[in-house]
Write an enzyme that holds these catalytic residues in place. Structure first.
Site, PDB file in Angstrom:
ATOM      1  CB  CYS A 114      36.510  27.908  31.888  1.00  0.00           C
ATOM      2  SG  CYS A 114      36.256  29.332  31.009  1.00  0.00           S
ATOM      3  CG  HIS A 246      37.640  28.491  35.664  1.00  0.00           C
ATOM      4  ND1 HIS A 246      38.884  28.847  34.764  1.00  0.00           N
ATOM      5  CD2 HIS A 246      36.749  29.538  35.250  1.00  0.00           C
ATOM      6  CE1 HIS A 246      38.390  29.775  33.999  1.00  0.00           C
ATOM      7  NE2 HIS A 246      37.160  30.069  34.186  1.00  0.00           N
ATOM      8  CG  ASN A 276      38.700  32.922  32.510  1.00  0.00           C
ATOM      9  OD1 ASN A 276      39.260  31.988  32.071  1.00  0.00           O
ATOM     10  ND2 ASN A 276      37.607  33.283  32.911  1.00  0.00           N
TER      11      ASN A 276
HETATM   12  O1  UT7 Z   1      35.405  31.685  32.708  1.00  0.00           O
HETATM   13  C1  UT7 Z   1      33.985  32.203  32.823  1.00  0.00           C
HETATM   14  C2  UT7 Z   1      34.023  32.772  34.221  1.00  0.00           C
HETATM   15  N1  UT7 Z   1      33.752  33.968  33.859  1.00  0.00           N
HETATM   16  C3  UT7 Z   1      33.528  34.725  35.171  1.00  0.00           C
HETATM   17  O2  UT7 Z   1      33.872  34.093  36.271  1.00  0.00           O
HETATM   18  C4  UT7 Z   1      33.386  36.306  35.279  1.00  0.00           C
HETATM   19  C5  UT7 Z   1      32.394  36.268  36.328  1.00  0.00           C
HETATM   20  N2  UT7 Z   1      31.829  37.824  36.679  1.00  0.00           N
HETATM   21  C6  UT7 Z   1      32.657  38.661  37.166  1.00  0.00           C
HETATM   22  O3  UT7 Z   1      33.962  38.550  37.493  1.00  0.00           O
HETATM   23  C7  UT7 Z   1      32.431  40.166  37.208  1.00  0.00           C
HETATM   24  O4  UT7 Z   1      31.189  40.324  37.074  1.00  0.00           O
HETATM   25  C8  UT7 Z   1      33.290  41.222  36.483  1.00  0.00           C
HETATM   26  C9  UT7 Z   1      34.650  41.501  37.038  1.00  0.00           C
HETATM   27  C10 UT7 Z   1      33.272  40.820  34.981  1.00  0.00           C
HETATM   28  C11 UT7 Z   1      32.403  42.528  36.315  1.00  0.00           C
HETATM   29  O5  UT7 Z   1      32.445  42.892  37.841  1.00  0.00           O
HETATM   30  P1  UT7 Z   1      30.965  43.645  38.116  1.00  0.00           P
HETATM   31  O6  UT7 Z   1      31.246  44.279  39.521  1.00  0.00           O
HETATM   32  O7  UT7 Z   1      29.913  42.909  37.974  1.00  0.00           O
HETATM   33  O8  UT7 Z   1      31.013  45.042  37.347  1.00  0.00           O
HETATM   34  P2  UT7 Z   1      29.715  45.483  36.289  1.00  0.00           P
HETATM   35  O9  UT7 Z   1      29.884  44.731  35.064  1.00  0.00           O
HETATM   36  O10 UT7 Z   1      28.696  45.567  37.027  1.00  0.00           O
HETATM   37  O11 UT7 Z   1      30.342  46.889  36.171  1.00  0.00           O
HETATM   38  C12 UT7 Z   1      30.432  47.881  36.813  1.00  0.00           C
HETATM   39  C13 UT7 Z   1      30.944  49.298  36.353  1.00  0.00           C
HETATM   40  C14 UT7 Z   1      30.157  49.680  35.092  1.00  0.00           C
HETATM   41  O12 UT7 Z   1      30.022  50.880  35.018  1.00  0.00           O
HETATM   42  P3  UT7 Z   1      28.634  51.856  35.358  1.00  0.00           P
HETATM   43  O13 UT7 Z   1      27.844  51.340  34.356  1.00  0.00           O
HETATM   44  O14 UT7 Z   1      28.486  51.381  36.703  1.00  0.00           O
HETATM   45  O15 UT7 Z   1      28.945  53.182  35.128  1.00  0.00           O
HETATM   46  C15 UT7 Z   1      31.166  49.134  33.934  1.00  0.00           C
HETATM   47  O16 UT7 Z   1      31.071  49.655  32.789  1.00  0.00           O
HETATM   48  O17 UT7 Z   1      32.239  49.008  36.028  1.00  0.00           O
HETATM   49  C16 UT7 Z   1      32.231  49.412  34.618  1.00  0.00           C
HETATM   50  N3  UT7 Z   1      33.523  48.617  33.927  1.00  0.00           N
HETATM   51  C17 UT7 Z   1      34.614  48.934  33.959  1.00  0.00           C
HETATM   52  N4  UT7 Z   1      35.263  50.003  34.615  1.00  0.00           N
HETATM   53  C18 UT7 Z   1      36.770  49.924  34.285  1.00  0.00           C
HETATM   54  C19 UT7 Z   1      33.233  47.181  33.713  1.00  0.00           C
HETATM   55  N5  UT7 Z   1      34.555  46.773  33.187  1.00  0.00           N
HETATM   56  C20 UT7 Z   1      35.466  47.817  33.395  1.00  0.00           C
HETATM   57  C21 UT7 Z   1      36.915  47.736  33.378  1.00  0.00           C
HETATM   58  N6  UT7 Z   1      37.398  48.950  33.741  1.00  0.00           N
HETATM   59  N7  UT7 Z   1      37.474  46.769  32.817  1.00  0.00           N
END
Ligand code: UT7
Length: 320
Positions: A114, A246, A276
């Site tokens: 990215c 980005h 993204n």
């Molecule tokens: O270009 C590369 C740059 N990339 C980035 O900048 C990404 C940076 N990271 C992020 O933006 C965030 O970490 C995310 C948006 C990807 C994820 O957010 P988060 O608050 O860190 O969520 P998480 O991964 O901790 O997941 C929390 C919960 C989980 O459920 P449990 O285990 O708490 O029951 C996930 O399974 O949310 C669940 N979850 C979803 N639920 C519905 C994860 N993805 C989804 C989804 N829809 N799409």
């Protein structure tokens, strides 16, 4: 120091926009989960006949048309991508053929995920600056720099933690090497596999990501990069008209705004309708900002990228 100036931009996107509600029909997710955490409402995904190179060529053509220059005016052609159509020929050479660019110029792809468009700008600047005075007298000091991705071909649409984040598209810029422009740059990388994608090989490529680790890295990298560019150029946020970074996640951009105590209006955002788009992200946002009211001739911009690698980089650049 010889710096770059932006002459013109262009962009391209697939025909089909896919909303969060559309994705909720194929994977266990919802707009209520995606939008508050990312700022993304929809993204464009490639369909039949749309690939990294078709998007890249379309964006490059638009940037060239708007520049008023011809193919022979270009002395370097660089394409940033993580998702080329194939290993060879590279996407830059596909653009070269489509746009009938000269045979005697450097034409290559850059993979810095990215952050790729920033690395590509600096690669182009290096090639332009490398020309001797004699060569420069015969050769124009313009480069065509493109960022293009077909990331959806590398997504696992059963993995809700990644497939909702990414989209496809391309952006392009014609830039000029000049002595009389304010310019600063920084390029960096940390050597980490928090975002990865297997391949090329028999196994289909699938993007994987440790979202929380990348979030921590991204907030730090974006804030630090802005600080470094301001320090290097002897400028403050008051001298900057727009920060175009980005477009991975709105919360990352908002974190940076709070940390730097910067005006929110100086940070361009368009992730709500693109998601993204990897190496295309900064280039797509730049074109949208140039085509709208966000950026005008003479403006000073900070372009900042961060992503897999873990790479991070930025430039202070002026619009003609
Ligand atoms: O270009 C590369 C740059 N990339 C980035 O900048 C990404 C940076 N990271 C992020 O933006 C965030 O970490 C995310 C948006 C990807 C994820 O957010 P988060 O608050 O860190 O969520 P998480 O991964 O901790 O997941 C929390 C919960 C989980 O459920 P449990 O285990 O708490 O029951 C996930 O399974 O949310 C669940 N979850 C979803 N639920 C519905 C994860 N993805 C989804 C989804 N829809 N799409």
């Amino acid at each position: 120091m010889k710096g770059l100036r932006i002459i013109s931009t262009g962009s391209a996107r697939p025909a089909k926009a896919v909303t969060n509600d559309d994705l909720a029909k194929i994977v266990d997710t919802s707009d209520d989960w995606i939008y508050p955490r990312t700022g993304i409402h929809s993204r464009y995904l490639c369909g039949e006949g749309e690939t990294t190179s078709t998007l890249a060529i379309q964006a490059a053509k638009e940037a060239m048309e708007r520049s008023g220059l011809g193919p022979d005016d270009i002395s370097a052609l660089i394409c940033a991508t993580t998702s080329p159509d194939h290993v060879a020929p590279n996407v830059a050479c596909q653009i070269q053929r489509a746009l009938d660019m000269p045979e005697t110029i450097p034409v290559l792809d850059v993979n810095a995920a990215c952050t790729g468009f920033i690395y590509a700008l600096e690669t182009a600047r290096g090639f332009l600056a490398m020309q001797s005075e004699e060569e420069a007298a015969d050769r124009p000091r313009y480069a065509l720099v493109v960022g293009a991705e077909h990331l959806s071909k590398m997504l696992d649409f059963t993995d809700r933690t990644t497939c909702v984040l990414f989209g496809d598209g391309a952006g392009a810029a014609v830039v000029e090497l000049a002595e009389d422009v304010p310019y600063a740059s920084m390029l960096g990388a940390r050597g980490g596999d928090e975002i990865s994608c297997e391949g090329p090989g028999p196994v289909p490529a699938k993007i994987q990501m440790d979202g929380k680790a990348v979030f921590r890295f991204a907030t730090g990298a974006l804030t630090k990069c802005v600080d470094i560019l301001l320090t290097k150029s002897g400028r403050t946020m008051d001298d900057i008209d727009q920060v175009i970074c980005h477009q991975a996640n709105e919360r990352i951009v908002d974190f940076c705004i709070r940390k730097l105590k910067a005006p929110e209006t100086k940070f361009f955002k368009n992730m709500d309708h693109y998601g993204n788009t990897g190496a295309a992200s900064v280039a797509l946002a730049l074109d949208e900002a140039m085509c709208g009211n966000a950026v005008k001739p003479g403006d000073s911009l900070l372009l900042v990228g961060f992503g897999a690698g873990l790479t991070w980089a930025g430039v202070l650049i002026t619009v003609k």
